[in-house]
Design a protein around this motif. Structure first.
Motif, PDB file in Angstrom:
ATOM      1  N   PHE B 273      45.695  25.079  11.478  1.00  0.00           N
ATOM      2  CA  PHE B 273      45.080  24.573  12.707  1.00  0.00           C
ATOM      3  C   PHE B 273      45.740  25.211  13.930  1.00  0.00           C
ATOM      4  N   SER B 274      47.050  25.443  13.845  1.00  0.00           N
ATOM      5  CA  SER B 274      47.734  26.088  14.968  1.00  0.00           C
ATOM      6  C   SER B 274      47.213  27.504  15.173  1.00  0.00           C
ATOM      7  N   ILE B 275      46.932  28.208  14.057  1.00  0.00           N
ATOM      8  CA  ILE B 275      46.361  29.555  14.180  1.00  0.00           C
ATOM      9  C   ILE B 275      45.020  29.481  14.894  1.00  0.00           C
ATOM     10  N   ALA B 276      44.221  28.478  14.502  1.00  0.00           N
ATOM     11  CA  ALA B 276      42.913  28.315  15.144  1.00  0.00           C
ATOM     12  C   ALA B 276      43.082  28.062  16.634  1.00  0.00           C
ATOM     13  N   LEU B 277      44.116  27.296  16.986  1.00  0.00           N
ATOM     14  CA  LEU B 277      44.383  27.014  18.404  1.00  0.00           C
ATOM     15  C   LEU B 277      44.692  28.308  19.152  1.00  0.00           C
ATOM     16  N   VAL B 278      45.497  29.183  18.539  1.00  0.00           N
ATOM     17  CA  VAL B 278      45.825  30.471  19.158  1.00  0.00           C
ATOM     18  C   VAL B 278      44.559  31.298  19.341  1.00  0.00           C
ATOM     19  N   LEU B 279      43.725  31.333  18.288  1.00  0.00           N
ATOM     20  CA  LEU B 279      42.462  32.074  18.366  1.00  0.00           C
ATOM     21  C   LEU B 279      41.587  31.513  19.483  1.00  0.00           C
ATOM     22  N   PHE B 280      41.538  30.183  19.563  1.00  0.00           N
ATOM     23  CA  PHE B 280      40.734  29.512  20.588  1.00  0.00           C
ATOM     24  C   PHE B 280      41.217  29.910  21.982  1.00  0.00           C
ATOM     25  N   ALA B 281      42.557  29.976  22.153  1.00  0.00           N
ATOM     26  CA  ALA B 281      43.112  30.370  23.448  1.00  0.00           C
ATOM     27  C   ALA B 281      42.655  31.794  23.803  1.00  0.00           C
ATOM     28  N   PHE B 282      42.714  32.694  22.825  1.00  0.00           N
ATOM     29  CA  PHE B 282      42.232  34.065  23.038  1.00  0.00           C
ATOM     30  C   PHE B 282      40.777  34.058  23.504  1.00  0.00           C
ATOM     31  N   ILE B 283      39.942  33.313  22.780  1.00  0.00           N
ATOM     32  CA  ILE B 283      38.515  33.299  23.076  1.00  0.00           C
ATOM     33  C   ILE B 283      38.239  32.724  24.459  1.00  0.00           C
ATOM     34  N   MET B 284      38.959  31.645  24.813  1.00  0.00           N
ATOM     35  CA  MET B 284      38.736  31.043  26.126  1.00  0.00           C
ATOM     36  C   MET B 284      39.080  32.045  27.219  1.00  0.00           C
ATOM     37  N   LEU B 285      40.164  32.788  27.007  1.00  0.00           N
ATOM     38  CA  LEU B 285      40.580  33.807  27.966  1.00  0.00           C
ATOM     39  C   LEU B 285      39.465  34.842  28.138  1.00  0.00           C
ATOM     40  N   ILE B 286      38.909  35.287  27.007  1.00  0.00           N
ATOM     41  CA  ILE B 286      37.847  36.295  27.042  1.00  0.00           C
ATOM     42  C   ILE B 286      36.610  35.739  27.752  1.00  0.00           C
ATOM     43  N   ASN B 287      36.246  34.478  27.432  1.00  0.00           N
ATOM     44  CA  ASN B 287      35.075  33.868  28.058  1.00  0.00           C
ATOM     45  C   ASN B 287      35.240  33.751  29.568  1.00  0.00           C
ATOM     46  N   LEU B 288      36.444  33.363  29.995  1.00  0.00           N
ATOM     47  CA  LEU B 288      36.688  33.230  31.430  1.00  0.00           C
ATOM     48  C   LEU B 288      36.536  34.585  32.105  1.00  0.00           C
ATOM     49  N   THR B 289      37.082  35.635  31.464  1.00  0.00           N
ATOM     50  CA  THR B 289      36.955  36.982  32.015  1.00  0.00           C
ATOM     51  C   THR B 289      35.488  37.360  32.152  1.00  0.00           C
ATOM     52  N   LEU B 290      34.733  37.091  31.084  1.00  0.00           N
ATOM     53  CA  LEU B 290      33.309  37.425  31.074  1.00  0.00           C
ATOM     54  C   LEU B 290      32.588  36.717  32.214  1.00  0.00           C
ATOM     55  N   ASN B 291      32.909  35.419  32.355  1.00  0.00           N
ATOM     56  CA  ASN B 291      32.291  34.616  33.401  1.00  0.00           C
ATOM     57  C   ASN B 291      32.555  35.205  34.772  1.00  0.00           C
ATOM     58  N   LEU B 292      33.808  35.605  34.988  1.00  0.00           N
ATOM     59  CA  LEU B 292      34.219  36.183  36.263  1.00  0.00           C
ATOM     60  C   LEU B 292      33.445  37.471  36.549  1.00  0.00           C
ATOM     61  N   ILE B 293      33.348  38.323  35.508  1.00  0.00           N
ATOM     62  CA  ILE B 293      32.660  39.602  35.680  1.00  0.00           C
ATOM     63  C   ILE B 293      31.203  39.382  36.044  1.00  0.00           C
ATOM     64  N   VAL B 294      30.548  38.483  35.274  1.00  0.00           N
ATOM     65  CA  VAL B 294      29.125  38.235  35.503  1.00  0.00           C
ATOM     66  C   VAL B 294      28.908  37.682  36.907  1.00  0.00           C
ATOM     67  N   LYS B 295      29.786  36.748  37.314  1.00  0.00           N
ATOM     68  CA  LYS B 295      29.656  36.147  38.631  1.00  0.00           C
ATOM     69  C   LYS B 295      29.810  37.194  39.726  1.00  0.00           C
ATOM     70  N   ARG B 296      30.814  38.074  39.565  1.00  0.00           N
ATOM     71  CA  ARG B 296      31.038  39.088  40.580  1.00  0.00           C
ATOM     72  C   ARG B 296      29.845  40.042  40.656  1.00  0.00           C
ATOM     73  N   GLY B 297      29.281  40.358  39.464  1.00  0.00           N
ATOM     74  CA  GLY B 297      28.104  41.218  39.429  1.00  0.00           C
ATOM     75  C   GLY B 297      26.946  40.593  40.190  1.00  0.00           C
ATOM     76  N   ASP B 298      26.789  39.256  40.013  1.00  0.00           N
ATOM     77  CA  ASP B 298      25.701  38.546  40.701  1.00  0.00           C
ATOM     78  C   ASP B 298      25.868  38.614  42.209  1.00  0.00           C
ATOM     79  N   LYS B 299      27.126  38.493  42.653  1.00  0.00           N
ATOM     80  CA  LYS B 299      27.398  38.503  44.084  1.00  0.00           C
ATOM     81  C   LYS B 299      26.996  39.840  44.706  1.00  0.00           C
ATOM     82  N   HIS B 300      27.286  40.934  43.958  1.00  0.00           N
ATOM     83  CA  HIS B 300      26.983  42.255  44.486  1.00  0.00           C
ATOM     84  C   HIS B 300      25.506  42.435  44.734  1.00  0.00           C
ATOM     85  N   LYS B 301      24.709  41.761  43.884  1.00  0.00           N
ATOM     86  CA  LYS B 301      23.269  41.885  44.062  1.00  0.00           C
ATOM     87  C   LYS B 301      22.859  41.121  45.306  1.00  0.00           C
TER      88      LYS B 301
END
Lengths: 287, 301
Positions: B273-301
């Motif tokens: 379960f701890s491994i899953a928690l580490v994986l989850f942390a990785f994924i959340m980090l990636i999702n936040l990055t993705l969200n930021l990128i998409v949002k910034r892209g929207d602003k440029h438009k």
């Protein structure tokens, strides 16, 4: 002169790069499809489709897996549809607080990004253990509900956005309450998006394996329709059984037969989704 | 008479109001259920993942190089899994992203109507194919081929996993980059063409840079796909908890969870379960990055 020659070579090089990348990828993709069909189709037989695996009779069959897949689809959609459509209606019709909308949309995106192995683990913790449903199709389906929720919300919301405000104003002006207006005017106009969401969700359910291994289990017994709802009745879907046949039993013939079936199903599902989306596009033309 | 009618109308009105309130509440609950799911998932993962980390020690857990969960003297170091996931994802990106972007360029800018439709259909089909099928192909075709070509005793290793992962991320990289390329305003390209640039120069010097936030989103999405993939990797990577090497049998974060879950117990199970928690942390980090990128892209438009 030298410069223009350089330019020409570069131009040529880049163009070749693009076309060869497309060629390589296309060959890969078509190769995979052809290989699966070539290896799988010859092993699909009536016996395979209509029997269950039995060491005693020496038969290999995927009837239980076909049925389990259908049960999982049915139970999941039964639960996720009201939730997802309800959420989309809330977002599009009721929510006034922009912050709340943002939070919900962020949550849905987060759910869409979580890998299925984590869903499998969490589903096991929540449904199998905490809700004591044991390893069962029910527990698997509830896990799938969480996984497919973002899809239903997104497609429904997209098609709700295309329902002209004139419809809503007309209904309200005639004295309809908000709920009456939604039920009689808004939802029927958004049916295409809901159908698209269902089709995409079915695709996800059919292809899912990591999330189901520890929640719905790997049993291969034929279950009746109502037995599928009973806690403790485990069963593997087609994708899970493909893994079991390939990795744990080393029966690649059956594995490829299932792979071919899944491939054909995927193609049908994509086609269906495209058809529904096309209708959706037409629907928005009413504006 | 009139009074009775008024009372009845009042009652009806009350019932209608009540229905409205009930429906509004129901829809609101549905609306927030996605938020509830995210909270529940996070809470369950933290509750079941933290105890083992406490017992093992955060540093020993994250940076320990030896995973021997069933040994007499068990050791729970997940650095091999973390590094394998990072290397495997990196490898898949290195192969899959350039190939995917070039394919997207082809589909969006060079393909004729029919070829573009065919590409679109094929990409849709490939992204819909269940991951176990990729795993099956990897197991039956890629693993033996890698064994033969490199003269190895066993072809189930990090290299095979990277090959399978790169093919698996291709469809999403292609379709997201293609959408981004198609979204670039026509005027940009026309201006470049009018200045005397060739079509290829325009595509590479104008269209691609203009679509960079969408393409970046495609890359991050690909990273998320690759790091979260479990089944296909389980079938081709050999599943031995070695420190990663290109031709070593390895275990990813995802497969570390999946492969021992069915027979684990006690601290071993909690460590999963701890491994899953580490994986989850990785994924959340990636999702936040993705969200930021998409949002910034929207602003440029």
């Amino acid at each position: 002169m030298k410069n223009s020659e350089k330019r020409k070579i570069k131009e040529h090089f880049l163009k070749t790069l693009v076309f060869s990348a497309a060629g390589i990828t296309g060959t890969f993709f078509i190769g995979i499809v052809v290989y699966i069909l070539f290896r799988g189709l010859p092993h699909i037989s009536l016996g395979l489709l209509t029997s269950k695996p039995s060491l005693l009779n020496g038969t290999v069959g995927i009837l239980p897996n076909i049925l389990n897949t259908l049960y999982a689809i049915f139970i999941t959609l039964l639960i996720v549809l009201p939730l997802g459509v309800g959420a989309a209606v809330y977002l599009n019709e009721y929510a006034k607080n922009k912050r709340a909308v943002r939070i919900i949309e962020f949550a849905a995106e987060t759910l869409a990004g979580i890998p299925s192995i984590i869903y499998g683990l969490v589903g096991m913790l929540i449904f199998v253990q905490f809700c004591s449903l044991e390893t069962s199709i029910m527990a698997g389906s509830l896990t799938l509900v969480i996984m497919t929720l973002p899809t239903i919300i997104r497609t429904t919301q997209e098609s709700l956005k295309t329902v002209p405000d004139g419809y809503r104003e007309g209904a309200l002006a005639l004295g309809a309450g908000k709920w009456h207006m939604i039920r009689t005017t808004v939802l029927p106009s958004a049916i295409d998006g809901i159908v698209t969401g269902c089709i995409l969700s079915i695709g996800r359910i059919v292809g899912e394996s990591a999330a189901l291994m520890f929640t719905a289990g790997m049993a291969n017994e034929v279950l009746g329709f109502f037995e599928a709802f009973v806690p403790g009745n485990a069963g593997s879907t087609l994708a899970v059984s493909l893994y079991v046949y390939a990795k744990e039993r080393g029966d690649s013939d059956t594995a490829f037969a299932i792979a071919a079936i899944l491939l054909i199903l995927t193609a049908l599902i994509n086609f269906g989704a495209k058809l529904a989306a096309k209708k959706l596009g037409k629907g928005s033309g009413r504006k | 008479m009139a009074a009775a009618r008024d009372i009845r109308a009042g009652r009806l009105k009350k019932a209608a109001d009540m229905l409205e309130t009930v429906m509004r509440t129901l829809f609101t609950v549905c609306g927030f259920i996605a938020v509830g799911f995210v909270v529940i998932i996070t809470v369950f993962l933290i509750i079941s993942g933290v105890p083992a980390i406490g017992e093992i020690g955060l540093a020993d857990f994250l940076f320990g190089t030896k995973w021997a969960s069933t040994a007499a003297q068990p050791s729970f170091g997940i650095l091999p899994f973390i590094l394998t996931s990072v290397y495997g994802t990196f490898g898949a990106i290195v192969i899959g992203v350039p190939l995917g972007i070039l394919c997207a360029v082809f589909a969006a800018k060079y393909a004729s109507g029919k070829a573009a439709a065919l590409t679109g259909g094929l990409v849709g089909l490939m992204s819909g194919i269940p991951s176990v099928i990729y795993g099956l192909i990897g197991m039956i075709v890629v693993v033996p081929a890698v064994r033969e070509i490199f003269g190895l005793p066993d072809g189930a290793n990090l290299f095979s996993a990277i090959i399978v992962l790169s093919v698996m991320i291709l469809p999403s990289v292609i379709s997201v980059s293609e959408t981004a390329l198609r979204g670039v305003p026509k005027e940009y390209e026309e201006a470049s063409l009018a200045l005397g640039a060739t079509k290829t120069e325009t595509v590479f010097k104008v269209t691609l840079p203009a679509a960079k936030s969408g393409i970046l989103a495609a890359v991050v999405l690909g990273i998320g796909r690759a790091i979260g993939e479990a089944m296909a990797v389980m079938m081709v990577a050999g599943n031995v908890p070695n420190m990663p090497g290109l031709f070593q049998s390895v275990r990813f974060l995802t497969t570390a969870v999946a492969s021992e879950m069915s027979y684990s117990s006690g601290l071993q199970r909690q460590a999963l379960f701890s491994i899953a928690l580490v994986l989850f942390a990785f994924i959340m980090l990636i999702n936040l990055t993705l969200n930021l990128i998409v949002k910034r892209g929207d602003k440029h438009k």
